[in-house]
Design a protein around this motif. Structure first.
Motif, PDB file in Angstrom:
ATOM      1  N   MET A   1      74.680  11.993 -32.970  1.00  0.00           N
ATOM      2  CA  MET A   1      74.051  13.281 -32.669  1.00  0.00           C
ATOM      3  C   MET A   1      72.698  13.329 -33.362  1.00  0.00           C
ATOM      4  N   LYS A   2      71.691  13.731 -32.652  1.00  0.00           N
ATOM      5  CA  LYS A   2      70.348  13.825 -33.212  1.00  0.00           C
ATOM      6  C   LYS A   2      70.164  15.166 -33.905  1.00  0.00           C
ATOM      7  N   TYR A   3      69.254  15.176 -34.837  1.00  0.00           N
ATOM      8  CA  TYR A   3      68.956  16.395 -35.589  1.00  0.00           C
ATOM      9  C   TYR A   3      67.448  16.609 -35.625  1.00  0.00           C
ATOM     10  N   GLY A   4      67.036  17.811 -35.972  1.00  0.00           N
ATOM     11  CA  GLY A   4      65.624  18.118 -36.175  1.00  0.00           C
ATOM     12  C   GLY A   4      64.783  18.015 -34.913  1.00  0.00           C
ATOM     13  N   LYS A   5      63.593  17.420 -35.093  1.00  0.00           N
ATOM     14  CA  LYS A   5      62.631  17.334 -33.990  1.00  0.00           C
ATOM     15  C   LYS A   5      63.134  16.468 -32.843  1.00  0.00           C
ATOM     16  N   ALA A   6      63.875  15.409 -33.177  1.00  0.00           N
ATOM     17  CA  ALA A   6      64.402  14.531 -32.115  1.00  0.00           C
ATOM     18  C   ALA A   6      65.374  15.290 -31.224  1.00  0.00           C
ATOM     19  N   ARG A   7      66.213  16.110 -31.811  1.00  0.00           N
ATOM     20  CA  ARG A   7      67.174  16.911 -31.031  1.00  0.00           C
ATOM     21  C   ARG A   7      66.435  17.930 -30.169  1.00  0.00           C
TER      22      ARG A   7
ATOM     23  N   VAL B   1      68.447  28.600 -24.855  1.00  0.00           N
ATOM     24  CA  VAL B   1      69.244  27.702 -25.699  1.00  0.00           C
ATOM     25  C   VAL B   1      68.456  26.443 -26.037  1.00  0.00           C
ATOM     26  N   SER B   2      67.831  25.823 -25.047  1.00  0.00           N
ATOM     27  CA  SER B   2      67.116  24.563 -25.264  1.00  0.00           C
ATOM     28  C   SER B   2      65.936  24.728 -26.213  1.00  0.00           C
ATOM     29  N   PHE B   3      65.175  25.786 -26.035  1.00  0.00           N
ATOM     30  CA  PHE B   3      63.999  25.963 -26.878  1.00  0.00           C
ATOM     31  C   PHE B   3      64.334  26.606 -28.226  1.00  0.00           C
ATOM     32  N   SER B   4      65.557  27.081 -28.398  1.00  0.00           N
ATOM     33  CA  SER B   4      65.960  27.579 -29.714  1.00  0.00           C
ATOM     34  C   SER B   4      66.031  26.437 -30.718  1.00  0.00           C
ATOM     35  N   TYR B   5      66.293  25.211 -30.229  1.00  0.00           N
ATOM     36  CA  TYR B   5      66.308  24.041 -31.115  1.00  0.00           C
ATOM     37  C   TYR B   5      64.911  23.721 -31.630  1.00  0.00           C
ATOM     38  N   THR B   6      63.878  24.148 -30.903  1.00  0.00           N
ATOM     39  CA  THR B   6      62.508  23.956 -31.368  1.00  0.00           C
ATOM     40  C   THR B   6      62.194  24.943 -32.486  1.00  0.00           C
ATOM     41  N   LEU B   7      62.628  26.185 -32.320  1.00  0.00           N
ATOM     42  CA  LEU B   7      62.351  27.203 -33.328  1.00  0.00           C
ATOM     43  C   LEU B   7      63.285  27.104 -34.525  1.00  0.00           C
ATOM     44  N   PHE B   8      64.529  26.746 -34.263  1.00  0.00           N
ATOM     45  CA  PHE B   8      65.542  26.654 -35.324  1.00  0.00           C
ATOM     46  C   PHE B   8      66.203  25.271 -35.251  1.00  0.00           C
ATOM     47  N   PRO B   9      65.548  24.249 -35.789  1.00  0.00           N
ATOM     48  CA  PRO B   9      66.107  22.887 -35.683  1.00  0.00           C
ATOM     49  C   PRO B   9      67.461  22.744 -36.367  1.00  0.00           C
ATOM     50  N   LYS B  10      68.316  21.961 -35.743  1.00  0.00           N
ATOM     51  CA  LYS B  10      69.648  21.703 -36.298  1.00  0.00           C
ATOM     52  C   LYS B  10      69.516  20.733 -37.460  1.00  0.00           C
ATOM     53  N   LYS B  11      70.128  21.078 -38.555  1.00  0.00           N
ATOM     54  CA  LYS B  11      70.054  20.235 -39.746  1.00  0.00           C
ATOM     55  C   LYS B  11      71.273  19.332 -39.827  1.00  0.00           C
ATOM     56  N   SER B  12      71.107  18.190 -40.468  1.00  0.00           N
ATOM     57  CA  SER B  12      72.211  17.237 -40.606  1.00  0.00           C
ATOM     58  C   SER B  12      73.223  17.689 -41.659  1.00  0.00           C
TER      59      SER B  12
END
Length: 73
Positions: A1-7, A62-73
């Motif tokens: 699973m990717k995290y941060g900017k890659a995700r 949902v998709s662009f929420s990962y840009t504003l709030f990146p998922k952390k590892s």
């Protein structure tokens, strides 16, 4: 699973694919609606187009929420 900017990049890429499929499918549905030119016969197609548009908006959020709030590892 990717995290941060890659995700975030991966999620945006998936949304762009969804947008492309919406344009293609929506164009076909829209053409069918315009060709038939009878609202009572094409009402179900219009409803499908509206539903798909609503799902596209939800997918965008949902998709662009990962840009504003990146998922952390």
């Amino acid at each position: 699973m990717k995290y941060g900017k890659a995700r975030a990049r991966k999620e945006r890429k998936k949304w762009y694919r969804h947008l492309l499929s919406w344009f293609i499918g929506g164009g076909i549905l829209g053409s069918m609606i315009l060709y038939m030119n009878h609202y009572s016969q094409t009402e179900a197609l219009v409803q499908i187009l509206f539903l798909w548009s609503f799902i596209l908006v939800i997918d965008f959020v949902v998709s662009f929420s990962y840009t504003l709030f990146p998922k952390k590892s």
